[in-house]
Design a protein around this motif. Structure first.
Motif, PDB file in Angstrom:
ATOM      1  N   GLU A   8      55.129 -45.176  34.044  1.00  0.00           N
ATOM      2  CA  GLU A   8      55.507 -44.626  32.737  1.00  0.00           C
ATOM      3  C   GLU A   8      54.260 -44.420  31.866  1.00  0.00           C
ATOM      4  OE1 GLU A   8      57.954 -47.098  30.191  1.00  0.00           O
ATOM      5  OE2 GLU A   8      58.571 -45.407  28.958  1.00  0.00           O
ATOM      6  N   TRP A   9      53.385 -45.420  31.849  1.00  0.00           N
ATOM      7  CA  TRP A   9      52.163 -45.324  31.052  1.00  0.00           C
ATOM      8  C   TRP A   9      51.343 -44.100  31.476  1.00  0.00           C
ATOM      9  CZ3 TRP A   9      49.649 -50.845  30.361  1.00  0.00           C
ATOM     10  CH2 TRP A   9      50.629 -51.744  29.944  1.00  0.00           C
ATOM     11  N   LEU A  11      52.149 -41.363  33.214  1.00  0.00           N
ATOM     12  CA  LEU A  11      52.745 -40.039  32.979  1.00  0.00           C
ATOM     13  C   LEU A  11      52.688 -39.670  31.495  1.00  0.00           C
ATOM     14  CD1 LEU A  11      55.720 -40.235  35.501  1.00  0.00           C
ATOM     15  CD2 LEU A  11      53.869 -38.548  35.546  1.00  0.00           C
ATOM     16  N   HIS A  12      53.029 -40.612  30.621  1.00  0.00           N
ATOM     17  CA  HIS A  12      52.989 -40.299  29.187  1.00  0.00           C
ATOM     18  C   HIS A  12      51.545 -40.058  28.716  1.00  0.00           C
ATOM     19  CE1 HIS A  12      57.082 -40.383  27.721  1.00  0.00           C
ATOM     20  NE2 HIS A  12      57.343 -41.390  28.522  1.00  0.00           N
ATOM     21  N   VAL A  15      50.677 -36.462  29.757  1.00  0.00           N
ATOM     22  CA  VAL A  15      51.335 -35.477  28.898  1.00  0.00           C
ATOM     23  C   VAL A  15      50.636 -35.413  27.541  1.00  0.00           C
ATOM     24  CG1 VAL A  15      53.495 -34.903  27.713  1.00  0.00           C
ATOM     25  CG2 VAL A  15      53.554 -35.679  30.091  1.00  0.00           C
ATOM     26  N   ALA A  33      46.414 -47.395  21.112  1.00  0.00           N
ATOM     27  CA  ALA A  33      47.126 -47.469  19.829  1.00  0.00           C
ATOM     28  C   ALA A  33      48.276 -46.465  19.806  1.00  0.00           C
ATOM     29  CB  ALA A  33      46.158 -47.183  18.683  1.00  0.00           C
ATOM     30  N   TRP A  34      48.076 -45.362  20.509  1.00  0.00           N
ATOM     31  CA  TRP A  34      49.081 -44.301  20.545  1.00  0.00           C
ATOM     32  C   TRP A  34      50.438 -44.811  21.002  1.00  0.00           C
ATOM     33  CZ3 TRP A  34      48.322 -39.926  18.207  1.00  0.00           C
ATOM     34  CH2 TRP A  34      49.251 -38.899  18.401  1.00  0.00           C
ATOM     35  N   PHE A  35      50.395 -45.645  22.058  1.00  0.00           N
ATOM     36  CA  PHE A  35      51.646 -46.174  22.628  1.00  0.00           C
ATOM     37  C   PHE A  35      51.795 -47.675  22.375  1.00  0.00           C
ATOM     38  CE2 PHE A  35      50.723 -42.543  25.538  1.00  0.00           C
ATOM     39  CZ  PHE A  35      51.823 -41.768  25.216  1.00  0.00           C
ATOM     40  N   ASP A  36      50.932 -48.218  21.534  1.00  0.00           N
ATOM     41  CA  ASP A  36      50.942 -49.657  21.276  1.00  0.00           C
ATOM     42  C   ASP A  36      50.867 -50.461  22.577  1.00  0.00           C
ATOM     43  OD1 ASP A  36      51.018 -51.990  19.826  1.00  0.00           O
ATOM     44  OD2 ASP A  36      53.203 -52.021  19.632  1.00  0.00           O
ATOM     45  N   LEU A  37      49.882 -50.113  23.396  1.00  0.00           N
ATOM     46  CA  LEU A  37      49.691 -50.798  24.677  1.00  0.00           C
ATOM     47  C   LEU A  37      48.379 -51.585  24.629  1.00  0.00           C
ATOM     48  CD1 LEU A  37      50.643 -47.852  27.107  1.00  0.00           C
ATOM     49  CD2 LEU A  37      52.020 -49.874  26.596  1.00  0.00           C
ATOM     50  N   ARG A 147      54.184 -32.786  16.900  1.00  0.00           N
ATOM     51  CA  ARG A 147      54.116 -34.138  16.341  1.00  0.00           C
ATOM     52  C   ARG A 147      52.876 -34.863  16.847  1.00  0.00           C
ATOM     53  NH1 ARG A 147      55.702 -38.291  19.093  1.00  0.00           N
ATOM     54  NH2 ARG A 147      57.292 -37.131  20.242  1.00  0.00           N
ATOM     55  N   ARG A 150      49.784 -33.538  15.137  1.00  0.00           N
ATOM     56  CA  ARG A 150      49.787 -33.935  13.726  1.00  0.00           C
ATOM     57  C   ARG A 150      49.391 -35.418  13.596  1.00  0.00           C
ATOM     58  NH1 ARG A 150      54.953 -32.381  12.722  1.00  0.00           N
ATOM     59  NH2 ARG A 150      55.686 -34.512  12.988  1.00  0.00           N
ATOM     60  N   ASN A 151      50.026 -36.257  14.401  1.00  0.00           N
ATOM     61  CA  ASN A 151      49.726 -37.695  14.344  1.00  0.00           C
ATOM     62  C   ASN A 151      48.271 -37.977  14.742  1.00  0.00           C
ATOM     63  OD1 ASN A 151      52.199 -38.511  13.371  1.00  0.00           O
ATOM     64  ND2 ASN A 151      53.063 -38.962  15.397  1.00  0.00           N
ATOM     65  N   MET A 155      45.443 -39.834  12.628  1.00  0.00           N
ATOM     66  CA  MET A 155      44.794 -41.010  13.209  1.00  0.00           C
ATOM     67  C   MET A 155      43.276 -40.895  13.054  1.00  0.00           C
ATOM     68  SD  MET A 155      45.027 -42.156  17.179  1.00  0.00           S
ATOM     69  CE  MET A 155      45.353 -43.839  17.641  1.00  0.00           C
TER      70      MET A 155
END
Lengths: 161, 161
Positions: A8-9, A11-12, A15, A33-37, A147, A150-151, A155
């Motif tokens: 999951e990590w 692939l996301h 993307v 930080a993007w995925f809080d990992l 999104r 923009r984020n 950041m």
């Protein structure tokens, strides 16, 4: 029977890096930080993708991670294989060759048994489906892409490196 | 990403019990000797198949294990599901909802993301293939069926219960 969370990590991340391709490489700190990992753990999980030629990483202050090839040339199967190895969920230990039942067997044991054949066929169907979809397809959500950009701008503007 | 060894054990036991259907139930001792598997451990592995209505077990000296329904009404998927649960190898932790990247997301998060959609589609292709094959099909090897019956007769004749 489970895949690791790195699928999951990975692939996301692919993307997201696809959406941010025109902003240059993304530092591991920002990606975490993007995925809080957890940063170091994420880095370790992405390294197989670099070895497989899916991601590239560049050193330095402005360095970071990016896609190493076009997102329409990266299939979901490529990412899964890089992270999980050649997936064959069914393990055949050839128990048919063991014990009393195997006595007097002829050339039938030279061929894979029906059990293994069906399991391999199912795994092939699974792999075919994953190979039929690319990161480019997963990127085809304009609202998520917008999104993300923009984020990312926010950041960069708000965080002192 | 691996299935447990009980999948191979369970499928081969079903096929063997199918071939031996007209000989009555097969004791766990004989079934374990058949594949040279540890008896108590095998028994534990077969219990989920009994709970799923795939195998039946009867007590007593002449008791043992048998198919609980016709082999053309038992799919490979039935056996795998009984032993492994509802298989969803991909675990989605919804990391897209976490961290900086998720800020300002609209209704897009109400739908499954592209990653999960592709993974579930692949799992469906895998399950469809397993559901398309039955124990009866796996039994369709006359030489293996004949060897099995021959070895079973010898086993009964040579071993004092």
């Amino acid at each position: 029977m489970r895949m690791g969370e790195s699928v999951e990590w990975g692939l996301h991340c692919c993307v997201t890096l696809g959406w941010l391709a025109d902003r240059g490489p993304v530092s591991i700190r920002r990606l975490a930080a993007w995925f809080d990992l957890p940063q170091e753990y994420l880095k370790k999980r992405l390294q197989p993708l670099a070895r497989a030629g899916i991601l590239g990483s560049s050193p330095g202050v402005h360095g970071g991670w990016s896609l190493a090839r076009s997102p329409d040339e990266i299939t979901v199967m490529d990412v899964v294989t890089a992270l999980e190895g050649a997936v064959e969920p069914f393990r055949c230990a050839e128990i048919r060759r063991r014990g009393v039942g195997a006595r007097g067997a002829g050339p039938e044991f030279d061929r894979p048994c029906g059990v293994t054949t069906v399991m391999r066929r199912a795994e092939l169907a699974w792999r075919r489906e994953l190979a039929a979809h690319t990161i480019a397809e997963l990127m085809a959500s304009p609202e998520s892409a917008e999104r993300t950009r923009r984020n990312y701008e926010r950041m960069i503007a708000s965080v002192v490196e």
